[in-house]
Design an enzyme around this catalytic site. Structure first.
Site, PDB file in Angstrom:
ATOM      1  N   HIS A 294      47.030  44.573  60.209  1.00  0.00           N
ATOM      2  CA  HIS A 294      46.269  45.839  59.893  1.00  0.00           C
ATOM      3  C   HIS A 294      44.295  44.974  59.738  1.00  0.00           C
ATOM      4  O   HIS A 294      43.456  46.020  59.675  1.00  0.00           O
ATOM      5  CB  HIS A 294      46.439  46.024  57.723  1.00  0.00           C
ATOM      6  CG  HIS A 294      47.531  46.595  57.116  1.00  0.00           C
ATOM      7  ND1 HIS A 294      47.175  47.699  57.567  1.00  0.00           N
ATOM      8  CD2 HIS A 294      48.773  46.732  57.072  1.00  0.00           C
ATOM      9  CE1 HIS A 294      48.022  48.749  56.865  1.00  0.00           C
ATOM     10  NE2 HIS A 294      48.780  47.941  56.771  1.00  0.00           N
TER      11      HIS A 294
ATOM     12  N   GLU B 261      49.207  42.360  47.804  1.00  0.00           N
ATOM     13  CA  GLU B 261      48.586  43.648  47.602  1.00  0.00           C
ATOM     14  C   GLU B 261      49.316  44.203  48.230  1.00  0.00           C
ATOM     15  O   GLU B 261      49.690  45.834  47.278  1.00  0.00           O
ATOM     16  CB  GLU B 261      47.768  43.833  48.610  1.00  0.00           C
ATOM     17  CG  GLU B 261      47.549  45.519  49.427  1.00  0.00           C
ATOM     18  CD  GLU B 261      46.764  45.647  50.242  1.00  0.00           C
ATOM     19  OE1 GLU B 261      45.993  46.629  50.667  1.00  0.00           O
ATOM     20  OE2 GLU B 261      45.959  45.191  51.044  1.00  0.00           O
ATOM     21  N   HIS B 262      50.694  44.158  48.104  1.00  0.00           N
ATOM     22  CA  HIS B 262      52.277  44.885  48.585  1.00  0.00           C
ATOM     23  C   HIS B 262      52.370  44.075  48.773  1.00  0.00           C
ATOM     24  O   HIS B 262      52.776  42.829  49.572  1.00  0.00           O
ATOM     25  CB  HIS B 262      52.043  45.245  50.376  1.00  0.00           C
ATOM     26  CG  HIS B 262      50.922  46.226  50.795  1.00  0.00           C
ATOM     27  ND1 HIS B 262      49.868  46.022  51.713  1.00  0.00           N
ATOM     28  CD2 HIS B 262      51.027  47.429  50.249  1.00  0.00           C
ATOM     29  CE1 HIS B 262      49.008  46.734  51.890  1.00  0.00           C
ATOM     30  NE2 HIS B 262      50.209  48.161  50.882  1.00  0.00           N
TER      31      HIS B 262
ATOM     32  N   GLU C 185      24.150  32.410  23.111  1.00  0.00           N
ATOM     33  CA  GLU C 185      23.045  32.461  24.784  1.00  0.00           C
ATOM     34  C   GLU C 185      21.981  33.041  25.031  1.00  0.00           C
ATOM     35  O   GLU C 185      21.723  32.862  25.818  1.00  0.00           O
ATOM     36  CB  GLU C 185      24.206  33.781  24.628  1.00  0.00           C
ATOM     37  CG  GLU C 185      24.814  34.322  26.491  1.00  0.00           C
ATOM     38  CD  GLU C 185      25.356  35.569  26.127  1.00  0.00           C
ATOM     39  OE1 GLU C 185      25.381  36.503  27.170  1.00  0.00           O
ATOM     40  OE2 GLU C 185      25.715  36.270  25.325  1.00  0.00           O
TER      41      GLU C 185
ATOM     42  N   HIS D 104      19.162  39.321  19.779  1.00  0.00           N
ATOM     43  CA  HIS D 104      19.996  40.113  19.606  1.00  0.00           C
ATOM     44  C   HIS D 104      20.751  39.773  18.252  1.00  0.00           C
ATOM     45  O   HIS D 104      20.868  40.381  17.549  1.00  0.00           O
ATOM     46  CB  HIS D 104      21.413  39.668  20.863  1.00  0.00           C
ATOM     47  CG  HIS D 104      20.637  40.417  21.613  1.00  0.00           C
ATOM     48  ND1 HIS D 104      20.655  40.484  22.828  1.00  0.00           N
ATOM     49  CD2 HIS D 104      23.115  41.547  22.387  1.00  0.00           C
ATOM     50  CE1 HIS D 104      21.145  41.169  23.767  1.00  0.00           C
ATOM     51  NE2 HIS D 104      22.665  41.213  23.403  1.00  0.00           N
TER      52      HIS D 104
END
Length: 194
Positions: free
Chosen positions: A22, A87-88, A175, A180
């Protein structure tokens, strides 16, 4: 790929090279519980490559990144497989279903000695847009849900705001987001009835 010694080494070598071809930087990895089988597979990889050009992706990939890993038993392979998050993943073993149930991280799993990954590439049906680069640890293959627009909803009545507010203010302050924190603390301090 996980394969035991009951496989034909030529088959497993071809499967490894099908991954290697690949891309020149693709990884083709065999995990086996039999060192002799691992050596036989490496010999068959060499024999297969003898028929291909020196500049082939399969040759470049195998020579740089191909590897055979020998484990004491198939169960020992599971943590390694999860760490690789391929992946496989071919499970070319006698009882693939049993081991499949233990594996948490793989893009697509091919079960049994007669299910090479190439079948999945072309005709088998499972999705072929899969997470690469160990991303199977946190991502799945592309599916129809990736093309669906979703909207989430949240409603916070006064009691919920009273419960969630203090932790929200603390996190926002930690943070470094004072607006906020202010937006929540102002509401908590002046809760109006619904």
């Amino acid at each position: 790929m996980l394969a035991d010694a009951r496989n034909d080494p030529a088959h497993i070598a071809a499967d490894l090279l099908s991954q290697a071809e690949h891309d020149p930087v693709a990884q083709a990895i065999l995990v086996t519980d039999d060192a002799g089988f691992g050596h036989a597979v490496m010999a068959k990889v060499k024999a297969h490559l003898a028929r291909w050009p020196d500049d082939s992706s399969a040759r470049q990939s195998w020579e740089r990144y191909g590897v055979v890993i020998v484990v004491r038993n198939l169960a020992e392979a599971v943590p390694l497989i999860d760490a690789l998050a391929a992946e496989h993943l071919e499970l070319a073993i006698a009882e693939p279903e049993e081991l499949r149930l233990q594996i948490r991280h793989a893009g697509s799993i091919f079960l049994g000695r007669h299910t090479p990954e190439a079948i999945g590439d072309y005709l088998g049906g499972p999705n072929h847009v899969l997470p690469t680069g160990r991303r199977a640890r946190f991502a799945s293959g592309l599916s129809v849900s990736d093309f669906m627009k979703r909207t989430t909803y949240l409603e916070c009545p006064p009691a919920a705001l009273a419960t969630l507010g203090p932790a929200t203010v603390t996190l926002a302050q930690a943070e470094g987001l004072p607006a906020h924190a202010l937006s929540v603390s102002l509401r908590r301090n002046s809760v109006l009835p619904d």
